[in-house]
Design an enzyme around this catalytic site. Structure first.
Site, PDB file in Angstrom:
ATOM      1  CD  GLN A 119      12.975  31.469 -73.306  1.00  0.00           C
ATOM      2  OE1 GLN A 119      11.942  31.027 -72.812  1.00  0.00           O
ATOM      3  NE2 GLN A 119      12.984  32.172 -74.426  1.00  0.00           N
ATOM      4  CG  PHE A 154       3.490  15.066 -42.215  1.00  0.00           C
ATOM      5  CD1 PHE A 154       4.310  15.121 -41.095  1.00  0.00           C
ATOM      6  CD2 PHE A 154       2.805  16.215 -42.591  1.00  0.00           C
ATOM      7  CE1 PHE A 154       4.433  16.300 -40.365  1.00  0.00           C
ATOM      8  CE2 PHE A 154       2.927  17.398 -41.865  1.00  0.00           C
ATOM      9  CZ  PHE A 154       3.752  17.431 -40.748  1.00  0.00           C
ATOM     10  CB  ILE A 168      -2.217  12.298 -47.310  1.00  0.00           C
ATOM     11  CG1 ILE A 168      -3.180  13.166 -46.485  1.00  0.00           C
ATOM     12  CG2 ILE A 168      -1.202  11.579 -46.413  1.00  0.00           C
ATOM     13  CD1 ILE A 168      -2.585  14.426 -45.855  1.00  0.00           C
ATOM     14  CG  HIS A 178      16.299  22.287 -73.396  1.00  0.00           C
ATOM     15  ND1 HIS A 178      16.942  22.732 -72.264  1.00  0.00           N
ATOM     16  CD2 HIS A 178      16.681  20.996 -73.549  1.00  0.00           C
ATOM     17  CE1 HIS A 178      17.660  21.759 -71.754  1.00  0.00           C
ATOM     18  NE2 HIS A 178      17.532  20.687 -72.515  1.00  0.00           N
ATOM     19  CG  LEU A 208      -0.881  19.407 -40.444  1.00  0.00           C
ATOM     20  CD1 LEU A 208      -1.293  19.184 -38.990  1.00  0.00           C
ATOM     21  CD2 LEU A 208       0.448  20.189 -40.480  1.00  0.00           C
ATOM     22  CB  THR A 238       2.516  28.858 -49.370  1.00  0.00           C
ATOM     23  OG1 THR A 238       2.218  29.758 -48.298  1.00  0.00           O
ATOM     24  CG2 THR A 238       1.352  27.908 -49.589  1.00  0.00           C
ATOM     25  CD  GLU A 296       7.146  19.095 -45.813  1.00  0.00           C
ATOM     26  OE1 GLU A 296       6.866  17.939 -46.101  1.00  0.00           O
ATOM     27  OE2 GLU A 296       7.476  19.431 -44.669  1.00  0.00           O
TER      28      GLU A 296
END
Ligand SMILES: Cc1cc2nc3c(=O)[nH]c(=O)nc-3n(C[C@H](O)[C@H](O)[C@H](O)COP(=O)(O)OP(=O)(O)OC[C@H]3O[C@@H](n4cnc5c(N)ncnc54)[C@H](O)[C@@H]3O)c2cc1C
Length: 314
Positions: free
Chosen positions: A267, A56, A90, A269, A58, A296, A294
């Site tokens: 955190q 896609f 892309i 872990h 754009l 922000t 896609e």
């Protein structure tokens, strides 16, 4: 998909290759807006796997959020459209068998049209894979079009309809990103529960500490909310009802939730969360991009605000 990195091809649970690449978006656009000939030529290639990915195209080096400012041009000649310009970021661009590419044309709408371009087409040059913070199992490249001549029949939809097609595709794509965000969060939650049950401190399992329980409870609750919003957007889409607002809400909430959740998983872990022996550092890096692509988070808020204000003035 693979770009040679060790993480290539390995997806956290809930993420599938089709969501990381734009194969479903391409196939859906062509199915919905293509001519009979375009559908017969390209959709079987995409869904059979003959084209191992779709792309896609754009965004451009100078514009992502403001997609209408794109500069790639498509000039109509006697027997072809000739594309010139550059695309940036892309996904699967190096492997895509079929791409939908947006370019500026002379007439109609916002002067932007969509085109179907086959991968490896003469005049299409693929840049080197970006060395990304995360999502390293997915290939991201720049594309350059230099006098790239494609058949006149490869215009997708009507001339000038491109911007509208892009916005329709992005609405659907946002449900995909919301699903990705839910998938990576589920993986982070499962890894955290396993770790919290095994790891001991002060003679107790860390799962017995209320602080850790609250982290887990918050992740599980946020995840359920994000899954429900995502399913709501998907079911509206499937029913053929408007879903722009719901897709943006799902994408906004799920992507911001995923990054918070993966950070808390690190955190839980402790120091082991910071090394690649455990998967959560990767989940955190993978989740980071979800508030960016896609559209922000800021763009999702613009869309949601526009939709809610419109609904109140109707
Ligand atoms: C890994 C990856 C894969 C991608 N894959 C694809 C792909 O396959 N195809 C494709 O076409 N693109 C793809 N993109 C591009 C992605 O969609 C863009 O990066 C994104 O839309 C943001 O555009 P930008 O990077 O140009 O940022 P900009 O638009 O320059 O934004 C910069 C900052 O300004 C903010 N901003 C901009 N406008 C406004 C506004 N009006 N109000 C408030 N804040 C604003 C943004 O929210 C952001 O914080 C990908 C990106 C990445 C990182």
């Amino acid at each position: 998909m693979a770009d040679g990195h060790p993480e290539a091809g390995l997806m956290p649970s809930g993420q599938v290759a089709g969501l990381i690449d734009d194969l479903p978006t391409c196939a859906e656009l062509i199915t919905r807006f293509g001519t009979q000939a375009q559908k017969a030529t390209y959709v079987p290639r995409l869904v059979s796997g003959e084209a191992i990915a779709g792309a896609f195209a754009l965004s451009e080096p100078h514009c992502g959020s403001d997609a209408a400012a794109l500069k790639t041009s498509a000039e109509r000649r006697l027997d072809s459209w000739v594309l010139n310009g550059s695309k940036q970021w892309i996904t699967s661009g190096a492997y895509a068998g079929v791409m939908v590419v947006w370019a500026r044309t002379s007439g109609g709408g916002r002067g932007i049209s969509a085109f179907i371009v086959e991968g490896k087409h003469p005049g299409l040059h693929v840049g080197k894979p970006e060395d990304k913070m995360g999502l390293r199992g997915s290939n991201t490249v720049a594309l350059t079009f230099e006098d790239c001549a494609i058949p006149l029949d490869n215009l997708l939809g009507q001339e000038g309809d491109g911007f509208k097609l892009a916005m329709i595709a992005l609405d659907g794509g946002r449900i995909g990103i919301a699903s990705q965000a839910c998938g990576v969060t589920r993986a982070a939650l499962e890894a955290s529960i396993r770790y919290a049950r095994d790891r001991r401190a002060f003679d107790r399992r860390i799962a017995d500490f209320q602080a850790i329980q609250w982290f887990l409870a918050n992740i599980a609750t946020d995840l359920s909310a994000a899954e429900l919003l995502t399913l709501r957007a998907a079911s509206l889409k499937e029913a053929g009802a408007p879903f722009t607002r719901e897709a943006s809400m799902a994408k906004l909430l799920a992507s911001e939730m995923a990054y918070r959740a993966c950070d808390k998983a690190v955190q839980i872990h402790g120091g082991y969360g910071y090394i690649d022996e455990f998967p959560v550092e990767r989940y955190l890096r993978d989740a980071r991009v979800q508030t960016l692509y896609e559209g922000t988070s800021e763009i999702q808020r613009l869309v949601i605000a526009r939709e809610v204000i419109k609904a109140h003035s109707a």
